[in-house]
Design an enzyme around this catalytic site. Structure first.
Site, short mmCIF file in Angstrom:
data_model
loop_
_atom_site.label_atom_id
_atom_site.label_comp_id
_atom_site.label_asym_id
_atom_site.label_seq_id
_atom_site.Cartn_x
_atom_site.Cartn_y
_atom_site.Cartn_z
N LYS A 84 3.01 6.36 0.40
CA LYS A 84 2.12 5.45 -0.30
C LYS A 84 2.18 5.76 -1.80
O LYS A 84 1.99 6.90 -2.22
CB LYS A 84 0.69 5.59 0.22
CG LYS A 84 0.52 4.85 1.54
CD LYS A 84 -0.88 4.95 2.06
CE LYS A 84 -1.68 3.72 1.75
NZ LYS A 84 -2.99 3.74 2.44
O1 G3P Z 1 -6.00 0.68 3.97
C1 G3P Z 1 -6.82 0.83 2.85
C2 G3P Z 1 -8.15 1.22 3.28
O2 G3P Z 1 -8.14 2.49 3.81
C3 G3P Z 1 -9.21 1.08 2.24
O3 G3P Z 1 -10.29 0.61 2.92
O4 G3P Z 1 -12.64 0.09 3.34
O5 G3P Z 1 -12.00 1.96 1.76
O6 G3P Z 1 -11.66 -0.41 1.11
P1 G3P Z 1 -11.74 0.56 2.24
#
Ligand code: G3P
Length: 223
Positions: A84
């Site tokens: 990543k």
């Molecule tokens: O895949 C990206 C994810 O882990 C971020 O999710 O809910 O932290 O915006 P969030």
């Protein structure tokens, strides 16, 4: 649309792999920090369980360092490990360097079609628009997924779009409608996708009615 799980929790990954639907796994430093374990140990365990791409994260701030981290991660499993890389100028240079070394990359923290176009041109294997975080600031996150898929397919670019930052089951349906190649979904949302009140009521009713059926040799039970 392929289904990845977005977690670093080994038990969650084991459970979903057992359903026979898991096609990859994404993590990030926030998810790994919740496990209390070293990043590398987590990724190694995930590689042992999950089929498909599994993400490691480059945390350097310049391209040379990101590429070096990518080379280290790739030693764990050159086929499955995906690095990543955050969307930024150094990130684009790193994506190019990793692509030249045949190391898979996932350009992360992508919030606009222009960013996706640049990542795809640089050679990103995957591009991750964060849908929920755009919704959080009153933009329709899924619109950029549809735009990105359209751009990538119109110009015949090789990158695959991962709808990320998925927060609820409707996001998954919308990602599929938008043509996302992959959705990376938290464990809780995967469980929500299974459930339907009519399914639950139907299972209960069939089970209750099954108990009323006479066993061989028994006389018919009254309803
Ligand atoms: O895949 C990206 C994810 O882990 C971020 O999710 O809910 O932290 O915006 P969030």
């Amino acid at each position: 649309m392929k289904i990845f799980i977005d977690t670093a929790d080994i038990n969650e990954i084991k459970e979903i792999a057992g359903w026979g639907i898991l096609e990859g796994c994404t993590t990030n430093p926030t998810l790994v920090s919740k496990t209390g374990r070293p990043f590398r140990d987590c990724v190694q365990d995930i590689l042992n369980i999950a089929d498909g791409p599994v993400s490691g994260e480059a945390l350097s701030t310049e391209a040379g360092g990101m590429i070096k981290e990518g080379e280290e991660w790739a030693k764990l499993d050159p086929e499955k490990v995906t690095i990543k890389i955050p969307m930024c100028v150094e990130g684009l240079k790193a994506i190019k360097g990793l692509s030249e070394r045949n190391i898979k990359s996932n350009c992360t923290l992508v919030f606009s079609p222009n960013q996706a176009l640049l990542a795809a041109k640089a050679g990103a294997t995957f591009i991750s628009p964060f849908v929920g975080r755009l919704d959080d600031i009153s933009h329709t996150g899924m619109d950029i997924v549809a735009d990105m898929v359209e751009l990538i397919e119109y110009y015949g670019l090789d990158s695959k779009v991962i709808a990320a930052s998925i927060r609820h089951p409707l996001h998954v349906v919308e990602a599929a409608r938008a043509g996302a190649h992959i959705a990376t979904i938290p464990y809780k949302v995967l469980l929500q996708m299974v459930r339907h009140p009519l399914t639950d009521a139907g299972i209960r009713k069939f089970y209750e009615d099954y108990k009323k059926i006479p066993k061989p040799g028994e006389s018919a039970k009254k309803p």
